[in-house]
Design a protein around this motif. Structure first.
Motif, PDB file in Angstrom:
ATOM      1  N   ILE A  89       0.851  -1.205   0.000  1.00  0.00           N
ATOM      2  CA  ILE A  89       0.000   0.000   0.000  1.00  0.00           C
ATOM      3  C   ILE A  89       0.877   1.243   0.000  1.00  0.00           C
ATOM      4  N   GLY A  90       0.227   2.407   0.101  1.00  0.00           N
ATOM      5  CA  GLY A  90       0.930   3.675   0.035  1.00  0.00           C
ATOM      6  C   GLY A  90       1.820   3.939   1.236  1.00  0.00           C
ATOM      7  N   ARG A  91       2.970   4.508   0.972  1.00  0.00           N
ATOM      8  CA  ARG A  91       3.893   4.878   2.037  1.00  0.00           C
ATOM      9  C   ARG A  91       3.503   6.247   2.616  1.00  0.00           C
ATOM     10  N   ASP A  92       4.267   6.679   3.620  1.00  0.00           N
ATOM     11  CA  ASP A  92       4.008   7.984   4.234  1.00  0.00           C
ATOM     12  C   ASP A  92       3.964   9.074   3.168  1.00  0.00           C
ATOM     13  N   ALA A  93       3.010   9.985   3.332  1.00  0.00           N
ATOM     14  CA  ALA A  93       2.770  11.095   2.399  1.00  0.00           C
ATOM     15  C   ALA A  93       2.029  10.651   1.147  1.00  0.00           C
ATOM     16  N   TYR A  94       1.872   9.347   0.960  1.00  0.00           N
ATOM     17  CA  TYR A  94       1.110   8.818  -0.173  1.00  0.00           C
ATOM     18  C   TYR A  94       0.141   7.747   0.324  1.00  0.00           C
ATOM     19  N   ASN A  95      -0.532   8.040   1.425  1.00  0.00           N
ATOM     20  CA  ASN A  95      -1.409   7.044   2.022  1.00  0.00           C
ATOM     21  C   ASN A  95      -2.483   6.584   1.055  1.00  0.00           C
ATOM     22  N   THR A  96      -2.738   5.279   1.056  1.00  0.00           N
ATOM     23  CA  THR A  96      -3.849   4.740   0.270  1.00  0.00           C
ATOM     24  C   THR A  96      -5.160   5.326   0.810  1.00  0.00           C
ATOM     25  N   PRO A  97      -5.999   5.887  -0.053  1.00  0.00           N
ATOM     26  CA  PRO A  97      -7.225   6.541   0.426  1.00  0.00           C
ATOM     27  C   PRO A  97      -8.213   5.538   1.011  1.00  0.00           C
ATOM     28  N   LEU A  98      -8.938   5.992   2.025  1.00  0.00           N
ATOM     29  CA  LEU A  98      -9.937   5.158   2.678  1.00  0.00           C
ATOM     30  C   LEU A  98     -11.321   5.497   2.135  1.00  0.00           C
ATOM     31  N   GLY A  99     -12.229   4.535   2.213  1.00  0.00           N
ATOM     32  CA  GLY A  99     -13.603   4.784   1.804  1.00  0.00           C
ATOM     33  C   GLY A  99     -14.161   3.661   0.953  1.00  0.00           C
ATOM     34  N   ILE A 100     -15.407   3.813   0.580  1.00  0.00           N
ATOM     35  CA  ILE A 100     -16.092   2.824  -0.254  1.00  0.00           C
ATOM     36  C   ILE A 100     -16.111   3.334  -1.687  1.00  0.00           C
ATOM     37  N   THR A 101     -15.571   2.530  -2.577  1.00  0.00           N
ATOM     38  CA  THR A 101     -15.549   2.861  -3.993  1.00  0.00           C
ATOM     39  C   THR A 101     -15.945   1.609  -4.768  1.00  0.00           C
ATOM     40  N   GLU A 102     -15.606   1.531  -6.049  1.00  0.00           N
ATOM     41  CA  GLU A 102     -15.913   0.346  -6.843  1.00  0.00           C
ATOM     42  C   GLU A 102     -14.917   0.218  -7.969  1.00  0.00           C
ATOM     43  N   THR A 103     -14.858  -0.973  -8.562  1.00  0.00           N
ATOM     44  CA  THR A 103     -13.995  -1.181  -9.716  1.00  0.00           C
ATOM     45  C   THR A 103     -14.675  -0.615 -10.956  1.00  0.00           C
ATOM     46  N   THR A 104     -13.865  -0.032 -11.852  1.00  0.00           N
ATOM     47  CA  THR A 104     -14.436   0.598 -13.047  1.00  0.00           C
ATOM     48  C   THR A 104     -13.943   0.013 -14.358  1.00  0.00           C
ATOM     49  N   MET A 105     -12.782  -0.619 -14.352  1.00  0.00           N
ATOM     50  CA  MET A 105     -12.209  -1.137 -15.598  1.00  0.00           C
ATOM     51  C   MET A 105     -11.115  -2.135 -15.273  1.00  0.00           C
ATOM     52  N   ARG A 106     -10.924  -3.112 -16.159  1.00  0.00           N
ATOM     53  CA  ARG A 106      -9.828  -4.062 -16.037  1.00  0.00           C
ATOM     54  C   ARG A 106      -8.899  -3.890 -17.238  1.00  0.00           C
ATOM     55  N   LEU A 107      -7.612  -3.800 -16.977  1.00  0.00           N
ATOM     56  CA  LEU A 107      -6.633  -3.605 -18.039  1.00  0.00           C
ATOM     57  C   LEU A 107      -5.617  -4.738 -18.024  1.00  0.00           C
ATOM     58  N   GLU A 108      -5.540  -5.455 -19.145  1.00  0.00           N
ATOM     59  CA  GLU A 108      -4.520  -6.488 -19.309  1.00  0.00           C
ATOM     60  C   GLU A 108      -3.337  -5.885 -20.040  1.00  0.00           C
ATOM     61  N   ASN A 109      -2.128  -6.170 -19.565  1.00  0.00           N
ATOM     62  CA  ASN A 109      -0.904  -5.602 -20.118  1.00  0.00           C
ATOM     63  C   ASN A 109      -1.001  -4.075 -20.228  1.00  0.00           C
ATOM     64  N   PRO A 110      -1.231  -3.407 -19.092  1.00  0.00           N
ATOM     65  CA  PRO A 110      -1.403  -1.950 -19.140  1.00  0.00           C
ATOM     66  C   PRO A 110      -0.077  -1.232 -19.382  1.00  0.00           C
ATOM     67  N   ALA A 111      -0.160  -0.080 -20.023  1.00  0.00           N
ATOM     68  CA  ALA A 111       0.978   0.835 -20.061  1.00  0.00           C
ATOM     69  C   ALA A 111       0.918   1.694 -18.801  1.00  0.00           C
ATOM     70  N   TRP A 112       2.080   2.168 -18.377  1.00  0.00           N
ATOM     71  CA  TRP A 112       2.133   3.022 -17.186  1.00  0.00           C
ATOM     72  C   TRP A 112       2.576   4.413 -17.580  1.00  0.00           C
ATOM     73  N   TYR A 113       1.812   5.402 -17.162  1.00  0.00           N
ATOM     74  CA  TYR A 113       2.125   6.796 -17.422  1.00  0.00           C
ATOM     75  C   TYR A 113       2.594   7.425 -16.108  1.00  0.00           C
ATOM     76  N   PRO A 114       3.888   7.551 -15.894  1.00  0.00           N
ATOM     77  CA  PRO A 114       4.382   8.087 -14.620  1.00  0.00           C
ATOM     78  C   PRO A 114       3.756   9.444 -14.328  1.00  0.00           C
ATOM     79  N   PRO A 115       3.198   9.618 -13.129  1.00  0.00           N
ATOM     80  CA  PRO A 115       2.591  10.905 -12.795  1.00  0.00           C
ATOM     81  C   PRO A 115       3.644  12.007 -12.704  1.00  0.00           C
ATOM     82  N   GLU A 116       3.172  13.221 -12.738  1.00  0.00           N
ATOM     83  CA  GLU A 116       4.069  14.369 -12.769  1.00  0.00           C
ATOM     84  C   GLU A 116       5.023  14.390 -11.583  1.00  0.00           C
TER      85      GLU A 116
END
Length: 318
Positions: free
Chosen positions: A141-168
């Motif tokens: 999970i997320g390290r300090d300063a990048y904590n994994t968010p808490l709450g109820i959400t849902e899955t929206t999409m499944r990606l096989e062999n995804p590309a990764w776009y490094p965030p800014e």
């Protein structure tokens, strides 16, 4: 791995105490020994599954090798074997496998992720007449300063062999180190998302595989939930789009086995105030409420010691 703020979390859900439910489930039609590792029939009584057991290390084993084979993560195997070398346990060394789990005190549907426990629980849909079951997997999970968010959400999409776009934020940090990151990392061995990714309805957050499996069971990501490659592959095709995902932070868990015996378990809290006197009183009160007249099963000193150690071990209530 997400630089975005958390405005879109549907419901903030922080839980510092998980008191396990002791409801009856549907009667079992199979034996747990017939199921894959980490898969369990829901208990008819109590809220505990699995068992603690030991294995013998081979000459070339590391604790991380053993952990991965037996469905536990870095922190779990380390805390269960504090006197065993992580990298060279030694041939013939007995290694404890913490393979017993107290189910989170949450609705048993979809996916429940307990960040304090570094563990994911999946309650798959079953056909009529089938016994309900749970699958559980170690996660990163997320390290300090990048904590994994808490709450109820849902899955929206499944990606096989995804590309990764490094965030800014990652690209900026890499540039500051003099090692600029690419704008996109294609599928392959260098992709930190692995071969499978499940998108959540929180922009930028995923449940995904990894090309660095030694980090499973650690707080090392930028907020995303990482799984061993074989684990994410196991659930990827079976988790429908729209599945509920409940992300909780429950460092204290109380459980009862099929005989009614009580247990307590505590993990390192992400909230430094999680283990105050009010928490101690609440835990003891919840235990005594469940135990009824048998109030000798809970005592302040024992609970306090378990909370202070916070080593993830399941301790019988004396």
């Amino acid at each position: 791995m997400n630089p975005h703020p958390l405005q879109t979390i549907k419901q903030l859900c922080v839980s510092s105490i998980a008191l396990g439910a002791w409801l009856f489930a549907s009667s079992a039609t199979a034996d747990n020994s017939e199921l894959p590792k980490g898969h369990f029939l829901l208990p008819e009584v109590g809220n505990m599954v699995g068992q603690v057991y030991t294995v013998t290390a081979a000459e070339d084993d590391t604790l991380l090798d053993i952990a991965r084979i037996h469905n536990v993560g870095y922190e779990e195997i380390r805390m269960a074997n504090p006197d065993v070398s992580l990298w060279v346990p030694g041939e013939g060394t007995e290694v404890t496998i913490p393979g017993q789990f107290i189910l989170p005190d949450e609705e048993r549907t979809g996916i429940v992720i307990n960040v304090a426990e570094l563990r994911l629980y999946y309650y798959p849909d079953v056909e009529a007449g089938e016994a309900p079951r749970v699958e559980t997997y170690p996660i990163g999970i997320g390290r300090d300063a990048y904590n994994t968010p808490l709450g109820i959400t849902e899955t929206t999409m499944r990606l096989e062999n995804p590309a990764w776009y490094p965030p800014e934020s990652i690209r900026r940090e890499a540039a500051e180190r003099g090692d600029p990151a690419p704008a996109v990392v294609p599928p392959g061995a260098d992709n930190p998302l692995g071969k499978y990714a499940i998108l959540l309805d929180i922009p930028g957050y995923l449940i995904h595989g990894t090309n660095q499996p030694d980090g499973i069971g650690m707080r090392a990501s930028r907020g995303c939930i990482r799984m061993h490659p074989e684990d994410i592959e196991s659930v990827f095709w079976r988790v429908p789009v729209g599945t509920q995902v409940n992300i909780i932070d429950s460092p204290i868990k109380v459980g009862w086995d099929t005989s009614g015996k009580g247990y307590i378990q505590a993990f390192t809290a992400t909230d430094e105030n999680a283990y105050g006197m009010d928490t101690l009183l609440n835990v003891v009160g919840l235990i005594e409420e469940h135990e009824g007249d048998n109030t000798h099963s809970a005592n302040y000193e024992q609970v306090r010691e378990v909370l202070e150690r916070a080593n993830g071990q399941i301790v019988p209530l004396s």
